[in-house]
Write a protein that holds these residues in place. Structure first.
Motif, mmCIF file in Angstrom:
data_model
loop_
_atom_site.group_PDB
_atom_site.id
_atom_site.type_symbol
_atom_site.label_atom_id
_atom_site.label_comp_id
_atom_site.label_asym_id
_atom_site.label_seq_id
_atom_site.Cartn_x
_atom_site.Cartn_y
_atom_site.Cartn_z
ATOM 1 N N CYS A 153 -25.005 -15.120 47.222
ATOM 2 C CA CYS A 153 -25.752 -15.535 46.044
ATOM 3 C C CYS A 153 -26.896 -16.409 46.529
ATOM 4 O O CYS A 153 -26.656 -17.487 47.066
ATOM 5 C CB CYS A 153 -24.868 -16.337 45.091
ATOM 6 N N CYS A 154 -28.100 -15.932 46.301
ATOM 7 C CA CYS A 154 -29.222 -16.724 46.788
ATOM 8 C C CYS A 154 -30.010 -17.302 45.631
ATOM 9 O O CYS A 154 -29.831 -16.927 44.480
ATOM 10 C CB CYS A 154 -30.115 -15.889 47.698
ATOM 11 N N ARG A 155 -30.898 -18.195 45.975
ATOM 12 C CA ARG A 155 -31.722 -18.875 44.980
ATOM 13 C C ARG A 155 -30.850 -19.516 43.904
ATOM 14 O O ARG A 155 -31.168 -19.482 42.735
ATOM 15 C CB ARG A 155 -32.695 -17.881 44.312
ATOM 16 N N MET A 156 -29.762 -20.117 44.347
ATOM 17 C CA MET A 156 -28.850 -20.726 43.386
ATOM 18 C C MET A 156 -29.193 -22.177 43.180
ATOM 19 O O MET A 156 -29.290 -22.945 44.124
ATOM 20 C CB MET A 156 -27.405 -20.654 43.901
ATOM 21 N N ALA A 157 -29.317 -22.553 41.940
ATOM 22 C CA ALA A 157 -29.415 -23.973 41.636
ATOM 23 C C ALA A 157 -28.023 -24.576 41.757
ATOM 24 O O ALA A 157 -27.034 -23.873 41.611
ATOM 25 C CB ALA A 157 -29.941 -24.136 40.220
ATOM 26 N N PRO A 158 -27.932 -25.853 42.033
ATOM 27 C CA PRO A 158 -26.620 -26.458 42.245
ATOM 28 C C PRO A 158 -25.655 -26.223 41.093
ATOM 29 O O PRO A 158 -24.473 -25.952 41.302
ATOM 30 C CB PRO A 158 -26.937 -27.947 42.396
ATOM 31 N N LEU A 159 -26.173 -26.305 39.877
ATOM 32 C CA LEU A 159 -25.272 -26.103 38.750
ATOM 33 C C LEU A 159 -24.781 -24.665 38.685
ATOM 34 O O LEU A 159 -23.664 -24.400 38.261
ATOM 35 C CB LEU A 159 -25.988 -26.476 37.446
ATOM 36 N N GLN A 160 -25.621 -23.746 39.136
ATOM 37 C CA GLN A 160 -25.193 -22.356 39.139
ATOM 38 C C GLN A 160 -24.083 -22.133 40.152
ATOM 39 O O GLN A 160 -23.201 -21.302 39.941
ATOM 40 C CB GLN A 160 -26.365 -21.438 39.481
ATOM 41 N N LYS A 161 -24.139 -22.860 41.258
ATOM 42 C CA LYS A 161 -23.050 -22.742 42.232
ATOM 43 C C LYS A 161 -21.743 -23.120 41.570
ATOM 44 O O LYS A 161 -20.727 -22.424 41.714
ATOM 45 C CB LYS A 161 -23.316 -23.658 43.423
ATOM 46 N N ALA A 162 -21.754 -24.213 40.831
ATOM 47 C CA ALA A 162 -20.531 -24.613 40.141
ATOM 48 C C ALA A 162 -20.136 -23.573 39.114
ATOM 49 O O ALA A 162 -18.955 -23.275 38.929
ATOM 50 C CB ALA A 162 -20.744 -25.962 39.479
ATOM 51 N N GLN A 163 -21.132 -22.998 38.462
ATOM 52 C CA GLN A 163 -20.859 -21.998 37.429
ATOM 53 C C GLN A 163 -20.121 -20.803 37.993
ATOM 54 O O GLN A 163 -19.178 -20.291 37.402
ATOM 55 C CB GLN A 163 -22.192 -21.516 36.868
ATOM 56 N N ILE A 164 -20.565 -20.368 39.151
ATOM 57 C CA ILE A 164 -19.952 -19.175 39.728
ATOM 58 C C ILE A 164 -18.544 -19.494 40.196
ATOM 59 O O ILE A 164 -17.624 -18.675 40.049
ATOM 60 C CB ILE A 164 -20.842 -18.599 40.840
ATOM 61 N N VAL A 165 -18.331 -20.671 40.728
ATOM 62 C CA VAL A 165 -16.978 -21.046 41.139
ATOM 63 C C VAL A 165 -16.056 -21.025 39.925
ATOM 64 O O VAL A 165 -14.934 -20.513 39.968
ATOM 65 C CB VAL A 165 -16.970 -22.429 41.801
ATOM 66 N N LYS A 166 -16.579 -21.556 38.810
ATOM 67 C CA LYS A 166 -15.764 -21.581 37.596
ATOM 68 C C LYS A 166 -15.446 -20.176 37.123
ATOM 69 O O LYS A 166 -14.333 -19.881 36.693
ATOM 70 C CB LYS A 166 -16.550 -22.316 36.524
ATOM 71 N N LEU A 167 -16.442 -19.301 37.242
ATOM 72 C CA LEU A 167 -16.253 -17.927 36.799
ATOM 73 C C LEU A 167 -15.105 -17.263 37.560
ATOM 74 O O LEU A 167 -14.255 -16.598 37.003
ATOM 75 C CB LEU A 167 -17.558 -17.157 37.013
ATOM 76 N N ILE A 168 -15.094 -17.494 38.865
ATOM 77 C CA ILE A 168 -14.040 -16.876 39.673
ATOM 78 C C ILE A 168 -12.691 -17.521 39.389
ATOM 79 O O ILE A 168 -11.663 -16.859 39.342
ATOM 80 C CB ILE A 168 -14.355 -17.027 41.172
ATOM 81 N N LYS A 169 -12.710 -18.838 39.212
ATOM 82 C CA LYS A 169 -11.452 -19.550 38.973
ATOM 83 C C LYS A 169 -10.718 -18.985 37.777
ATOM 84 O O LYS A 169 -9.498 -18.851 37.786
ATOM 85 C CB LYS A 169 -11.747 -21.030 38.716
ATOM 86 N N PHE A 170 -11.459 -18.653 36.736
ATOM 87 C CA PHE A 170 -10.808 -18.197 35.517
ATOM 88 C C PHE A 170 -10.833 -16.688 35.366
ATOM 89 O O PHE A 170 -10.609 -16.179 34.294
ATOM 90 C CB PHE A 170 -11.456 -18.868 34.305
ATOM 91 N N SER A 171 -11.081 -15.990 36.451
ATOM 92 C CA SER A 171 -11.048 -14.535 36.359
ATOM 93 C C SER A 171 -9.594 -14.068 36.319
ATOM 94 O O SER A 171 -8.679 -14.862 36.373
ATOM 95 C CB SER A 171 -11.764 -13.923 37.551
ATOM 96 N N LYS A 172 -9.421 -12.766 36.273
ATOM 97 C CA LYS A 172 -8.102 -12.204 35.953
ATOM 98 C C LYS A 172 -6.989 -12.693 36.873
ATOM 99 O O LYS A 172 -5.917 -13.052 36.426
ATOM 100 C CB LYS A 172 -8.216 -10.680 36.039
ATOM 101 N N GLU A 173 -7.227 -12.715 38.179
ATOM 102 C CA GLU A 173 -6.109 -13.022 39.080
ATOM 103 C C GLU A 173 -5.938 -14.510 39.327
ATOM 104 O O GLU A 173 -5.027 -14.900 40.048
ATOM 105 C CB GLU A 173 -6.329 -12.362 40.447
ATOM 106 N N HIS A 174 -6.823 -15.328 38.754
ATOM 107 C CA HIS A 174 -6.767 -16.784 38.966
ATOM 108 C C HIS A 174 -6.602 -17.129 40.437
ATOM 109 O O HIS A 174 -5.599 -17.714 40.830
ATOM 110 C CB HIS A 174 -5.620 -17.392 38.156
#
Lengths: 589, 310
Positions: free
Chosen positions: A251-272
């Motif tokens: 993931c490039c050109r990520m703003a810091p908040l977006q980095k956190a956003q993507i981590v959150k997205l994965i955390k709450f995905s189907k397999e947790h």
């Protein structure tokens, strides 16, 4: 003379200074990412420099553009005033400042571009390869340009030469709609994987197609943007589906908040899944805080990341030993600790429960109160404590050498219901053996050579003795790393039990209101059948577990067990197989 | 960097770096197989030995032990087990006159403390059993078998745990100001008037009763029949006559009483369980050893080929 500083922020990706030259001229100098400078440039050799920047990026260099303009005094005054009002604003200071910067930084003249080689840390490639072999999905979240980031990924072996890169970038989205791009990518990815499970991915097989995904910050914000028609969740699902089938994501050109956003997205995905974020700069802090485990690299960019992290390490390469060795050990130790605690207490309490059927359900205890109190505190506490500090089921160098062993503990393998049920049933079986073994020995018969009878306290002490020895020897059978400390606590605990029992029943203790345990232990030991019974019951209790271990090792060995066996058999170094292949791209490895 | 700042690097000792020298075993078929066979080879003979010894206990030679047995009698009931005062039974004068609260409601009677207090003492078995041998068929005279009443309790119980209250006066004097348990006919100092060393709290029948049994069906040692000499059997073959002075009521709780005669070996009385258990476990172990050997052999060939993993 420095007049003003328009400080850097990660949203607008540039910074400026306003200076007065010796001659009295006022200049504004601006530097920043090319995507934020080029739009504001009116003069200069834009195309040439743009091409140069691209080439630098492809080679993996970090690029910056520099531009300037000269300011007339009135312009400077106006700018000053604007900044001043913005700086002292009580509300929306950030927004007002951003607007002010926006106003001031325009109509620049392009000066040129700089390129910095940001060397990879030593052994970074090795670490990433090890993590991937261990079954850990590695994603790179960076604020760099796509080309720079991609080059870095090739350099650190995140993308291999046969990795097919899929792009979910702004460029593609401009050509097709987001919807189309997502569908096309998911079709590509799912076509090949089909029914194959990605968990068995060995990491280096040449015949399975390897996918890598590149996504940039703008595309991500498009995916994450909440929509009225509710299709945003579909996009997120599609995106996660694509990611699941890729071996690496950039993931490039990520703003810091977006980095956190993507981590959150994965955390709450189907397999947790359990997420780990590692970074060294202040722009990584938000993702470090968001992930389950946040690791900060104490680096040249200061200690912000380290301060906010759960663990701080000096270099990136230390992640390998941390996860593959220490992480693996801690998991083995903790899972055994939890399971063993439940097991030994099932062994402890179930005979008490069974006894109620034979004492008129009057809650008469089988064991003396001293034994009840000290069982968990003194007789069975130290062995498991030292086990959970010291156990190494395989050697440290074996773990480092073979990252795929980490897969044996993936998905919380040792604390699943199935394993817990096994331990519980083992505890129940052992408790039944202890109790009914003693019961059939005692039932209506005499066990001393003098013809005298045992009482209920002797009965309970026999059960208790068998139990203490069995649970301790069970732990001894589970221990694979016998240091002198392990010997000391295991045999020491048993010895302590014996000594305590002898002392407790050896004297009429004046402070006790009852003397029911007087001489009970010694009297029990003077009976031949009691000894024979103890030996028999301990053997019967331990037999099923030993059998299960041996059978499972023989018929369904895990990778770890195979390694243990191999290390025993071979005394010579394993031969390594080299694979040579021609490279077709311009990048070198 | 930072020459004088203290380094926070952990010590490079074997303990802190988890490099302690260690033995690293793991259970494979190769290590466990011999163990199974050894267990089988050891347990089976032991089991046979125990079983034979146990079954041989039938010739009435040597010392014979006479037991009384009770069924459906829960001496292991919680309220019952705690209803005693060990200090009083140990001869403590203050406890004699002021028994422990655990003995309630068998603590005081007619405004006097009960000695010995508690439900266990109160329910002491008081049947008397006598054994007679019918000399021969023609002669109906009965020969009394001498029953020894000493040596039936644990030595430590008799000599350490249970003590009469100290003093030089007669036993009756030492127990004045106390009364006997509610269900007893005689007071405690009249349990054995002939033998001073078996009277009061140190009466062996009393001590044997006070050792609460583990299970609701139990037996307690009543008397010893000592063997006379090597020539004659202790209890010769013939007809015997058991005379029971029936004092102890058990009908109300559906209990049963019985009398058991047994000889005893080094491993106690007749106990087939242990022998059978040893033989069974030994055989199972041996069988498992064989099964593992077969499995090991079958898989040894397949595991000998090199694992090609990358």
């Amino acid at each position: 003379e420095l007049l003003e500083i328009l400080s850097f922020d990660s949203v607008r990706r540039r910074m400026s200074v306003i200076v007065r030259a010796a001659t009295g001229e006022i200049y504004l100098f601006c530097k920043g990412a090319d995507s934020s400078i080029f739009p504001r440039v009116t003069e200069g050799r834009v195309d040439q420099i743009r091409a140069r920047v691209e080439r630098n990026a492809v080679e993996g260099l970090r690029t910056l553009c520099v531009a300037y303009k000269s300011m007339a005094p009135e312009e400077y005054e106006a700018a000053c005033r604007l900044l001043q009002t913005a700086k002292v604003a009580l509300q929306d200071r950030e927004k007002k400042l951003a607007e002010a910067y926006e106003q001031i930084e325009r109509d620049l003249i392009l000066l040129g571009a700089t390129a910095v080689e940001d060397r990879l840390q030593e052994k970074a490639a090795d670490t990433i390869e090890a993590l991937q072999k261990a079954g850990i999905k590695v994603w790179v979240l960076t604020g760099d340009k796509m080309e720079t980031a991609a080059a870095t990924c090739y350099a650190c072996k995140l993308f291999r030469r046969n990795t097919q890169l899929l792009e979910l970038t702004t460029k593609r989205i401009e050509e097709q709609s987001l919807h189309d791009v997502l569908f096309e990518l998911s079709k590509t990815v799912l076509r090949c994987s089909g029914s194959l499970t990605r968990d068995n991915f060995s990491g280096l097989s040449a015949d399975m197609q390897d996918y890598g995904l590149i996504i940039d910050g703008a595309a991500l914000s498009l995916i994450m943007k909440p929509r009225e028609d509710g299709s945003s969740s579909n996009y997120r699902e599609l995106f996660l589906e694509i990611c699941r089938n890729c071996s690496a994501v950039l993931c490039c050109r990520m703003a810091p908040l977006q980095k956190a956003q993507i981590v959150k997205l994965i955390k709450f995905s189907k397999e947790h899944p359990i997420t780990l974020a590692i970074g060294d700069g202040a722009n990584d802090v938000s993702m470090i805080l968001e992930a389950h485990v946040g690791i900060g690299v104490i680096g040249k960019e200061g200690r912000q990341a380290a301060r906010n992290s759960d663990y701080a390490i000096p270099k990136f390469k230390h992640l390998k030993k941390m996860l593959l060795v220490h992480g693996h050990f801690y998991y083995i130790r903790i899972s055994e600790l939890v399971q063993y605690f439940f097991y030994k207490n099932v062994c402890f309490i179930f005979p008490q429960f069974l006894y109620q059927f034979f004492c008129g359900f009057s809650q008469q205890t089988l064991y003396d109160t001293a034994y009840l109190t000290l069982y968990n505190i003194s007789f069975t506490s130290l062995p498991i404590l030292l086990y959970s500090l010291m156990e190494q089921h395989v050697g440290i160098d074996v773990l480092k050498r073979d990252p795929s062993l980490y897969r044996d503990i993936a998905k919380n393998a040792l604390l699943r219901w199935r394993v817990f049920t096994y331990w519980t049933f083992l505890g129940l079986f052992d408790a039944l053996v202890f109790f009914f073994g003693a019961y059939f020995m005692f039932e209506n018969t005499v066990v001393t050579s003098g013809g005298q009878m045992f009482g209920n306290w002797t009965f309970g002490t026999l059960v208790f003795t068998v139990m203490v020895f069995t649970v301790t020897l069970k732990l001894a059978l589970d221990t694979h790393y016998w240091t002198w400390i392990n010997h000391f606590v295991i045999w020491g605990s048993l010895l302590f039990y014996i000594v305590f029992s002898l002392l407790w029943g050896g004297i009429i203790w004046p402070f006790l209101s009852y003397q029911r345990m007087y001489y009970v232990f010694l009297h029990m030991l003077s009976s031949g059948p009691a000894w024979l019974g103890i030996i028999l019951l301990i053997t019967v209790s331990l037999l099923p577990d030993v059998l299960k271990k041996v059978l499972c090792r023989q018929l369904w060995p895990t990778a770890t067990e195979r390694t243990q066996a191999r290390n025993q058999c071979l005394s010579v170094e394993q031969p390594t197989v080299f694979m040579l292949s021609q490279t077709s791209s311009g990048l070198s490895f | 960097p930072g020459g004088t700042t203290k380094t926070r690097r952990p010590d490079n000792t074997a303990f802190k770096q988890q490099r302690l020298p260690a033995w690293q075993p793991f259970l494979t078929a190769g290590t466990v197989l011999p163990t199974f066979f050894i267990i089988g080879l050891i347990f089976i003979p032991i089991g046979i030995g125990i079983f034979v010894t146990s079954n041989n206990i039938r010739e009435i030679e040597g010392n014979v032990f006479m037991y009384y047995g009770l069924s459906n009698f829960y001496q292991n009931h919680r309220r019952y087990v705690k209803s005693r005062d060990d200090s009083q039974l140990n001869g403590d004068r203050s406890a004699l006159l002021n028994p422990s609260k655990e003995c309630e409601p068998y603590r005081r009677n007619e405004d006097k403390p009960i000695a010995p207090c508690g439900a266990i003492a109160n329910s002491m078995f008081n049947d008397t059993l006598e054994l007679f041998l019918v000399a021969n068929e023609s002669d109906p005279t009965l020969m009394l078998i001498p029953l020894k009443r000493r040596g039936i309790a644990w030595w430590t119980d008799k000599n350490v745990k249970f003590r009469n209250p100290p003093g030089t006066e007669s036993l009756k004097e030492r127990f004045k100001d106390t009364t006997h348990p509610v269900n007893w006919l005689k007071p405690v100092y009249e349990l054995d008037p002939e033998d001073e060393d078996n009277n009061g709290f140190i009466n062996e029948d009393f001590i044997v009763w006070m050792r609460t049994a583990a299970l609701p069906t139990f037996r307690k040692l009543y008397r010893l029949i000592e063997r006379k000499n090597d020539l004659h059997p202790t209890l010769p073959a013939g007809r015997y006559y058991l005379n029971i002075t029936y004092n102890y009521p058990v009908h109300s709780f559906d209990g049963r009483k019985r009398m058991i005669l047994s000889t005893v070996s080094w491993m106690g009385g007749k106990n087939p369980f242990l022998g059978i258990a040893y033989i069974t476990i030994g055989s199972i172990s041996f069988l498992l050893g064989v099964v593992l050997l077969v499995i090991n052999h079958k898989y040894r060939n397949s595991s000998n080929t090199a694992d090609i993993t990358i």
